[in-house]
Design a protein around this motif. Structure first.
Motif, mmCIF file in Angstrom:
data_model
loop_
_atom_site.group_PDB
_atom_site.id
_atom_site.type_symbol
_atom_site.label_atom_id
_atom_site.label_comp_id
_atom_site.label_asym_id
_atom_site.label_seq_id
_atom_site.Cartn_x
_atom_site.Cartn_y
_atom_site.Cartn_z
ATOM 1 N N ASN A 1 -3.893 2.552 -3.023
ATOM 2 C CA ASN A 1 -3.346 3.878 -3.346
ATOM 3 C C ASN A 1 -1.950 3.815 -3.943
ATOM 4 N N CYS A 2 -1.727 2.827 -4.782
ATOM 5 C CA CYS A 2 -0.485 2.763 -5.568
ATOM 6 C C CYS A 2 -0.718 3.641 -6.798
ATOM 7 N N LYS A 3 -0.410 4.897 -6.671
ATOM 8 C CA LYS A 3 -0.852 5.920 -7.620
ATOM 9 C C LYS A 3 -0.378 5.705 -9.051
ATOM 10 N N SER A 4 0.793 5.071 -9.231
ATOM 11 C CA SER A 4 1.335 4.878 -10.579
ATOM 12 C C SER A 4 1.037 3.503 -11.154
ATOM 13 N N LEU A 5 0.366 2.656 -10.398
ATOM 14 C CA LEU A 5 0.125 1.285 -10.841
ATOM 15 C C LEU A 5 -0.860 1.264 -12.003
ATOM 16 N N ASP A 6 -0.382 0.801 -13.168
ATOM 17 C CA ASP A 6 -1.270 0.763 -14.331
ATOM 18 C C ASP A 6 -1.577 -0.651 -14.807
ATOM 19 N N THR A 7 -0.804 -1.648 -14.327
ATOM 20 C CA THR A 7 -1.067 -3.026 -14.726
ATOM 21 C C THR A 7 -0.753 -3.970 -13.578
ATOM 22 N N ILE A 8 -1.705 -4.839 -13.270
ATOM 23 C CA ILE A 8 -1.443 -5.919 -12.321
ATOM 24 C C ILE A 8 -1.923 -7.209 -12.957
ATOM 25 N N SER A 9 -1.018 -8.187 -13.058
ATOM 26 C CA SER A 9 -1.333 -9.470 -13.687
ATOM 27 C C SER A 9 -1.425 -10.532 -12.597
ATOM 28 N N ILE A 10 -2.531 -11.271 -12.577
ATOM 29 C CA ILE A 10 -2.782 -12.267 -11.541
ATOM 30 C C ILE A 10 -2.882 -13.631 -12.214
ATOM 31 N N CYS B 1 -7.011 -17.090 -7.144
ATOM 32 C CA CYS B 1 -6.414 -16.252 -6.104
ATOM 33 C C CYS B 1 -7.507 -15.456 -5.384
ATOM 34 N N GLU B 2 -7.486 -15.503 -4.063
ATOM 35 C CA GLU B 2 -8.541 -14.878 -3.265
ATOM 36 C C GLU B 2 -8.299 -13.371 -3.120
ATOM 37 N N MET B 3 -9.312 -12.570 -3.466
ATOM 38 C CA MET B 3 -9.315 -11.118 -3.268
ATOM 39 C C MET B 3 -10.745 -10.741 -2.898
ATOM 40 N N VAL B 4 -10.914 -10.068 -1.780
ATOM 41 C CA VAL B 4 -12.289 -9.909 -1.296
ATOM 42 C C VAL B 4 -12.709 -8.465 -1.028
ATOM 43 N N TYR B 5 -11.847 -7.486 -1.301
ATOM 44 C CA TYR B 5 -12.213 -6.126 -0.905
ATOM 45 C C TYR B 5 -11.850 -5.128 -1.985
ATOM 46 N N GLU B 6 -12.709 -4.134 -2.188
ATOM 47 C CA GLU B 6 -12.510 -3.149 -3.255
ATOM 48 C C GLU B 6 -11.178 -2.435 -3.138
ATOM 49 N N GLY B 7 -10.759 -2.113 -1.917
ATOM 50 C CA GLY B 7 -9.530 -1.359 -1.718
ATOM 51 C C GLY B 7 -8.263 -2.147 -1.898
ATOM 52 N N THR B 8 -8.374 -3.444 -2.203
ATOM 53 C CA THR B 8 -7.180 -4.272 -2.377
ATOM 54 C C THR B 8 -6.309 -3.763 -3.517
ATOM 55 N N ILE B 9 -6.930 -3.407 -4.636
ATOM 56 C CA ILE B 9 -6.203 -2.865 -5.790
ATOM 57 C C ILE B 9 -6.822 -1.522 -6.147
ATOM 58 N N CYS B 10 -6.081 -0.445 -5.932
ATOM 59 C CA CYS B 10 -6.575 0.876 -6.338
ATOM 60 C C CYS B 10 -5.391 1.833 -6.467
ATOM 61 N N ASN B 11 -5.538 2.800 -7.349
ATOM 62 C CA ASN B 11 -4.493 3.828 -7.470
ATOM 63 C C ASN B 11 -5.017 5.212 -7.134
ATOM 64 N N ASN B 12 -6.224 5.252 -6.598
ATOM 65 C CA ASN B 12 -6.768 6.534 -6.143
ATOM 66 C C ASN B 12 -7.732 6.292 -4.987
ATOM 67 N N SER C 1 0.833 -1.208 0.000
ATOM 68 C CA SER C 1 0.000 0.000 0.000
ATOM 69 C C SER C 1 0.867 1.256 0.000
ATOM 70 N N GLU C 2 0.406 2.271 -0.708
ATOM 71 C CA GLU C 2 1.077 3.569 -0.795
ATOM 72 C C GLU C 2 2.451 3.493 -1.472
ATOM 73 N N CYS C 3 2.690 2.438 -2.246
ATOM 74 C CA CYS C 3 3.915 2.376 -3.061
ATOM 75 C C CYS C 3 3.642 3.193 -4.327
ATOM 76 N N SER C 4 3.816 4.490 -4.219
ATOM 77 C CA SER C 4 3.310 5.423 -5.228
ATOM 78 C C SER C 4 4.090 5.413 -6.540
ATOM 79 N N SER C 5 5.261 4.763 -6.582
ATOM 80 C CA SER C 5 6.051 4.716 -7.817
ATOM 81 C C SER C 5 5.969 3.372 -8.526
ATOM 82 N N LEU C 6 5.292 2.421 -7.927
ATOM 83 C CA LEU C 6 5.183 1.084 -8.521
ATOM 84 C C LEU C 6 4.236 1.140 -9.722
#
Length: 414
Positions: free
Chosen positions: A289-298, A303-314, A265-270
């Motif tokens: 809030n990884c502000k620069s994150l434009d691609t995540i490949s899963i 893979c379990e993901m259950v919450y909206e805030g898990t992946i977001c850049n804003n 979280s908050e890794c703003s340059s990733l």
């Protein structure tokens, strides 16, 4: 600082919903000390509150004042041995520069020196066996610390937000802990406990001996741009790389099973990250809030993901909302696709594993059995029919089953 705010906010929320008696009890659980029968000690300009424990020894309960920025805690008070530095005893004592702890002390309790922002030097004697959770959080002027041989337990998040700390040294005789070049590990170096966040190195290679990266191990390491994780690691702990604001590159190996909550979280340059198929769970807020994150490949379809805030850049803290303008890549009918559709994210399909009708990322005999049962109208579920359409005619039939058998036989001899 953000971690401290989270703790304080949580404590406040709990306290509002309780009676006055419970209020005190709950604050105590979060490190706020309320002493019954505390007494005063004053000598040579130093003023403290202390409490006599059940064993007849003394715990320093609260620092009141001192005529000097460099203080020495007494080993004996009123004829009783001082054995403990209590919870929050020196909380936010921003004028203290140096503290000497006597060799009668065996424990430093939770939050004992939290936010002592001017503290540059502290001597921990050989008598100390335990250092409690959050003991030195926010000691922003502390540059180095030595862990003596007697220390058998170091709590959680002890050195979080020590922004000038560049070295945690462990004496060779310590039975539970060690260090490599000032980085704190457990004794056999299978767990990385804390990377000092005052270091200015731009890259770090985690040793091959490490199997787990501890909670908040790299928290606020703002100079790091690149981290190499070896394939010996199976777990990335809670908040492990949180607020590493310069981190642009991280390779997550196939050995990782769990990515903890708040991990990046908050890794703003990733800018991009690939989650390997070995990862079964991505914790809440892991990429918040990884502000620069434009691609995540899963790459794990399940893979379990259950919450909206898990992946977001804003993240908008005014209305507690999350948005993601980047792309989530994953397989057809995968949890990644379901997550993207549920939270209105852009999803890009990765071509599936040929023949993998049960969508577990592998093509094996289990897929052949599932396909055959399905064709025979038995109780069988095809999670990803696309992967079974081996002749690409848009339907599943016996011809695809024959091709599947041929592929499996071929793979046995390749």
């Amino acid at each position: 600082m953000k971690l401290i705010k989270r703790m304080i906010s949580l404590a406040a929320a709990l306290c509002l919903a309780t009676t006055a008696f419970a209020y005190s009890a709950q604050l105590s659980d979060f490190g706020f000390s309320f002493s019954a029968g505390a007494a005063d000690y004053t000598s040579e300009g130093l003023s403290l509150k202390y409490e006599v424990l059940d064993d007849g020894t003394v715990e320093i309960d609260k620092y009141i004042s001192s005529s000097s920025a460099d203080i020495e805690i007494p080993s004996i008070i009123d004829g009783k041995k001082v054995t403990s530095i209590g919870k929050q005893a020196f909380n936010q004592c921003s004028s203290l520069v140096s503290i000497t702890i006597p060799d009668s002390v065996t424990s430093i309790e939770e939050y004992a020196f939290v936010r002592c922002s001017a503290l540059t030097s502290i001597i921990i004697p050989d008598s100390v066996m335990s250092i409690g959770d959050y003991a030195f959080v926010g000691c922003s002027s502390l540059t180095s610390i030595t862990i003596s041989n007697s220390v058998t337990n170091i709590g959680e998040y002890v050195f979080v937000d020590c922004s000038s700390l560049n070295s945690i040294n462990v004496l060779n005789g310590n039975k539970n802990y060690s260090d490599i070049d000032g980085v704190l590990f457990n004794k056999n170096q299978s767990k990385l406990v804390c990377y000092p966040n005052g270091r200015t190195n731009d890259s770090y290679i985690i040793p091959d001996s490490v199997k787990s990266i501890g909670d908040y191990a790299f928290y606020y390491c703002s100079s790091l741009t690149s981290i190499i994780i070896p394939d010996s690691v199976t777990r990335i702990g809670y908040g492990a790389f949180s607020d590493c604001s310069s981190l642009t590159s991280v390779t997550i190996p196939d050995s990782i099973n769990i990515i903890g909550a708040w991990a990046f979280s908050e890794c703003s340059s990733l800018t991009s990250v690939t989650i390997p198929k070995s990862v079964t769970s991505i914790g809440v807020y892991a990429f918040k809030n990884c502000k620069s994150l434009d691609t995540i490949s899963i790459l794990n379809p399940n893979c379990e993901m259950v919450y909206e805030g898990t992946i977001c850049n804003n993240y908008n803290n005014l209305n507690d909302s999350y948005s993601y303008t980047g792309v989530i890549r994953g397989y057809y009918a995968s949890t990644a696709q379901k997550y993207a559709e549920k939270y209105n994210r852009t999803f890009v399909e990765i071509p599936g594993v040929q023949g993998d009708v049960d969508n577990n990322g592998l093509f094996d005999v289990a897929d052949l059995v599932t396909m055959q049962k399905w064709l025979l109208s038995e109780d069988a579920k095809l999670i990803s029919w696309k992967n079974g359409d081996l002749n690409n005619d848009g339907r599943l039939d016996v011809f695809d089953l024959v091709l599947m058998r041929q592929l499996l036989v071929k793979s046995m001899y390749d």
